[in-house]
Design a protein around this motif. Structure first.
Motif, PDB file in Angstrom:
ATOM      1  N   LEU A   1      10.634 -13.989 -42.312  1.00  0.00           N
ATOM      2  CA  LEU A   1       9.512 -14.888 -42.497  1.00  0.00           C
ATOM      3  C   LEU A   1       8.192 -14.166 -42.292  1.00  0.00           C
ATOM      4  O   LEU A   1       8.091 -13.220 -41.499  1.00  0.00           O
ATOM      5  N   VAL A   2       7.165 -14.635 -42.993  1.00  0.00           N
ATOM      6  CA  VAL A   2       5.831 -14.075 -42.867  1.00  0.00           C
ATOM      7  C   VAL A   2       4.843 -15.213 -42.646  1.00  0.00           C
ATOM      8  O   VAL A   2       4.975 -16.297 -43.228  1.00  0.00           O
ATOM      9  N   LEU A   3       3.865 -14.993 -41.773  1.00  0.00           N
ATOM     10  CA  LEU A   3       2.871 -16.017 -41.472  1.00  0.00           C
ATOM     11  C   LEU A   3       1.733 -15.947 -42.478  1.00  0.00           C
ATOM     12  O   LEU A   3       1.132 -14.889 -42.689  1.00  0.00           O
ATOM     13  N   MET A   4       1.422 -17.109 -43.085  1.00  0.00           N
ATOM     14  CA  MET A   4       0.324 -17.191 -44.042  1.00  0.00           C
ATOM     15  C   MET A   4      -0.466 -18.480 -43.806  1.00  0.00           C
ATOM     16  O   MET A   4       0.052 -19.444 -43.246  1.00  0.00           O
ATOM     17  N   GLY A   5      -1.720 -18.460 -44.226  1.00  0.00           N
ATOM     18  CA  GLY A   5      -2.551 -19.649 -44.118  1.00  0.00           C
ATOM     19  C   GLY A   5      -3.367 -19.846 -45.380  1.00  0.00           C
ATOM     20  O   GLY A   5      -3.654 -18.893 -46.104  1.00  0.00           O
ATOM     21  N   ARG A   6      -3.745 -21.076 -45.647  1.00  0.00           N
ATOM     22  CA  ARG A   6      -4.533 -21.380 -46.851  1.00  0.00           C
ATOM     23  C   ARG A   6      -6.026 -21.398 -46.518  1.00  0.00           C
ATOM     24  O   ARG A   6      -6.455 -22.071 -45.573  1.00  0.00           O
ATOM     25  N   ARG A   7      -6.813 -20.663 -47.303  1.00  0.00           N
ATOM     26  CA  ARG A   7      -8.259 -20.654 -47.116  1.00  0.00           C
ATOM     27  C   ARG A   7      -8.886 -21.936 -47.672  1.00  0.00           C
ATOM     28  O   ARG A   7      -8.389 -22.500 -48.657  1.00  0.00           O
TER      29      ARG A   7
ATOM     30  N   GLU B   1     -11.000 -21.324 -40.264  1.00  0.00           N
ATOM     31  CA  GLU B   1     -10.970 -20.508 -41.472  1.00  0.00           C
ATOM     32  C   GLU B   1      -9.809 -20.889 -42.389  1.00  0.00           C
ATOM     33  O   GLU B   1      -9.916 -20.803 -43.608  1.00  0.00           O
ATOM     34  N   LEU B   2      -8.683 -21.271 -41.797  1.00  0.00           N
ATOM     35  CA  LEU B   2      -7.489 -21.582 -42.578  1.00  0.00           C
ATOM     36  C   LEU B   2      -7.133 -23.051 -42.418  1.00  0.00           C
ATOM     37  O   LEU B   2      -7.116 -23.581 -41.313  1.00  0.00           O
ATOM     38  N   GLU B   3      -6.820 -23.708 -43.548  1.00  0.00           N
ATOM     39  CA  GLU B   3      -6.509 -25.135 -43.520  1.00  0.00           C
ATOM     40  C   GLU B   3      -5.118 -25.407 -42.965  1.00  0.00           C
ATOM     41  O   GLU B   3      -4.881 -26.423 -42.349  1.00  0.00           O
ATOM     42  N   GLU B   4      -4.194 -24.523 -43.204  1.00  0.00           N
ATOM     43  CA  GLU B   4      -2.835 -24.711 -42.707  1.00  0.00           C
ATOM     44  C   GLU B   4      -2.177 -23.355 -42.503  1.00  0.00           C
ATOM     45  O   GLU B   4      -2.508 -22.374 -43.159  1.00  0.00           O
ATOM     46  N   LEU B   5      -1.264 -23.325 -41.553  1.00  0.00           N
ATOM     47  CA  LEU B   5      -0.521 -22.109 -41.249  1.00  0.00           C
ATOM     48  C   LEU B   5       0.957 -22.393 -41.429  1.00  0.00           C
ATOM     49  O   LEU B   5       1.471 -23.415 -40.951  1.00  0.00           O
ATOM     50  N   VAL B   6       1.647 -21.504 -42.131  1.00  0.00           N
ATOM     51  CA  VAL B   6       3.077 -21.705 -42.388  1.00  0.00           C
ATOM     52  C   VAL B   6       3.804 -20.368 -42.281  1.00  0.00           C
ATOM     53  O   VAL B   6       3.271 -19.314 -42.598  1.00  0.00           O
ATOM     54  N   TRP B   7       5.052 -20.455 -41.799  1.00  0.00           N
ATOM     55  CA  TRP B   7       5.951 -19.300 -41.812  1.00  0.00           C
ATOM     56  C   TRP B   7       6.826 -19.441 -43.047  1.00  0.00           C
ATOM     57  O   TRP B   7       7.601 -20.388 -43.163  1.00  0.00           O
ATOM     58  N   LEU B   8       6.672 -18.513 -43.976  1.00  0.00           N
ATOM     59  CA  LEU B   8       7.389 -18.587 -45.245  1.00  0.00           C
ATOM     60  C   LEU B   8       8.388 -17.437 -45.369  1.00  0.00           C
ATOM     61  O   LEU B   8       8.078 -16.301 -44.995  1.00  0.00           O
ATOM     62  N   PRO B   9       9.581 -17.705 -45.918  1.00  0.00           N
ATOM     63  CA  PRO B   9      10.452 -16.587 -46.282  1.00  0.00           C
ATOM     64  C   PRO B   9       9.702 -15.657 -47.224  1.00  0.00           C
ATOM     65  O   PRO B   9       8.900 -16.111 -48.046  1.00  0.00           O
ATOM     66  N   LEU B  10       9.940 -14.376 -47.088  1.00  0.00           N
ATOM     67  CA  LEU B  10       9.185 -13.391 -47.859  1.00  0.00           C
ATOM     68  C   LEU B  10       9.229 -13.685 -49.357  1.00  0.00           C
ATOM     69  O   LEU B  10       8.211 -13.592 -50.059  1.00  0.00           O
ATOM     70  N   ALA B  11      10.398 -14.087 -49.875  1.00  0.00           N
ATOM     71  CA  ALA B  11      10.522 -14.381 -51.307  1.00  0.00           C
ATOM     72  C   ALA B  11       9.650 -15.571 -51.694  1.00  0.00           C
ATOM     73  O   ALA B  11       9.026 -15.578 -52.766  1.00  0.00           O
ATOM     74  N   ASP B  12       9.565 -16.590 -50.827  1.00  0.00           N
ATOM     75  CA  ASP B  12       8.739 -17.763 -51.112  1.00  0.00           C
ATOM     76  C   ASP B  12       7.249 -17.417 -51.018  1.00  0.00           C
ATOM     77  O   ASP B  12       6.428 -17.957 -51.777  1.00  0.00           O
ATOM     78  N   ALA B  13       6.915 -16.552 -50.088  1.00  0.00           N
ATOM     79  CA  ALA B  13       5.515 -16.163 -49.929  1.00  0.00           C
ATOM     80  C   ALA B  13       4.995 -15.496 -51.198  1.00  0.00           C
ATOM     81  O   ALA B  13       3.855 -15.711 -51.608  1.00  0.00           O
TER      82      ALA B  13
END
Length: 246
Positions: free
Chosen positions: A43-49, A187-199
């Motif tokens: 999983l990788v942590l990502m957020g939406r700007r 800065e980020l509207e939401e934070l999610v842990w996504l599987p690398l393939a989904d990211a």
């Protein structure tokens, strides 16, 4: 994107292609790619700007932002690994050890500010810097030895923002404290842990997809992400987008 002309690059990542009308010198910036293994998934942590941002509006990104030179004066529990520092100071626009330290620390600070994740070791920590008070309040000493320098990219010219971004990676178990309410900025509207393939399928900038692809390849060869791995470097040279290796 390797070997593409500037015109080709302009057709991609519309959020980056806004003309500034003047030549901008790229500013140092740092990003942190946090990874977490859950069973067979990585999983990788990502957020939406926020959509109102001038730079990459609405895109999913990694926590990160501009480097504050004063970050170099923050006390740490452990310095950068020698292999990592060597690569950070190499390449075009060679950085001093202090500048490399500031860049790496800014990745840790931005991850706290945007995601509420404090990377380091539990222990007494004090500083007069306002941006680092969260570490003092929660008893975390920021540590640089857990960071791996995994990529570098310079925004092409004539964009509304230009950054010389160093991408770092670390593991979720390197986080000493996770604040349940997230970080102090919005800065980020939401934070999610996504599987690398989904990211890689999410609404991400093209350069982010390239970095994820590079990181996935490195992890396939070195699942532990040990220090000193090859660092891809993306930039525009003589009007062509190229990939070099640091």
């Amino acid at each position: 994107m390797e070997g593409m002309t500037k015109a080709d690059v302009d057709k991609l990542d519309k959020g980056l292609a806004v003309r500034s009308g003047r030549a901008l010198r790229p500013r140092d910036a740092a990003t942190l790619i946090l990874l977490d293994r859950q069973g067979k998934d990585l999983l990788v942590l990502m957020g939406r700007r926020h959509a109102r941002h001038a730079f990459m509006p609405g895109k999913f990104v990694f926590p990160g932002g501009r480097t504050d030179p004063a970050d170099s004066r923050i006390a740490v529990g452990a310095p950068l690994r020698g292999e990592e520092e060597k690569k950070l100071v190499a390449g075009p626009g060679r950085a001093s050890a202090a500048r490399a330290r500031a860049i790496a620390l800014s990745a840790i600070r931005e991850t706290y500010e945007e995601a509420g994740l404090l990377i380091g070791r539990k222990g007494a920590f004090s500083t007069a810097k306002r941006d680092w008070q969260g570490f003092a309040e929660h008893g975390v000493i920021p540590s640089l030895d857990v960071l791996r320098f995994v990529a570098r990219a310079i925004t092409p010219p004539n964009r509304v923002r230009r950054f010389d971004t160093r991408f770092f990676s670390a593991w979720r178990h390197d986080v000493a404290v996770e604040l349940p309410g997230g970080g102090p900025t919005n800065e980020l509207e939401e934070l999610v842990w996504l599987p690398l393939a989904d990211a890689r399928k999410a609404d991400i900038p093209d350069i982010t997809g390239m970095i994820l692809e590079e990181l996935e390849g490195r992890l396939a060869d070195d699942p532990l992400l040990r220090p000193g791995g090859a660092v891809p470097f993306f930039r525009l040279v003589r009007n062509r987008f190229v990939r070099e290796v640091l």
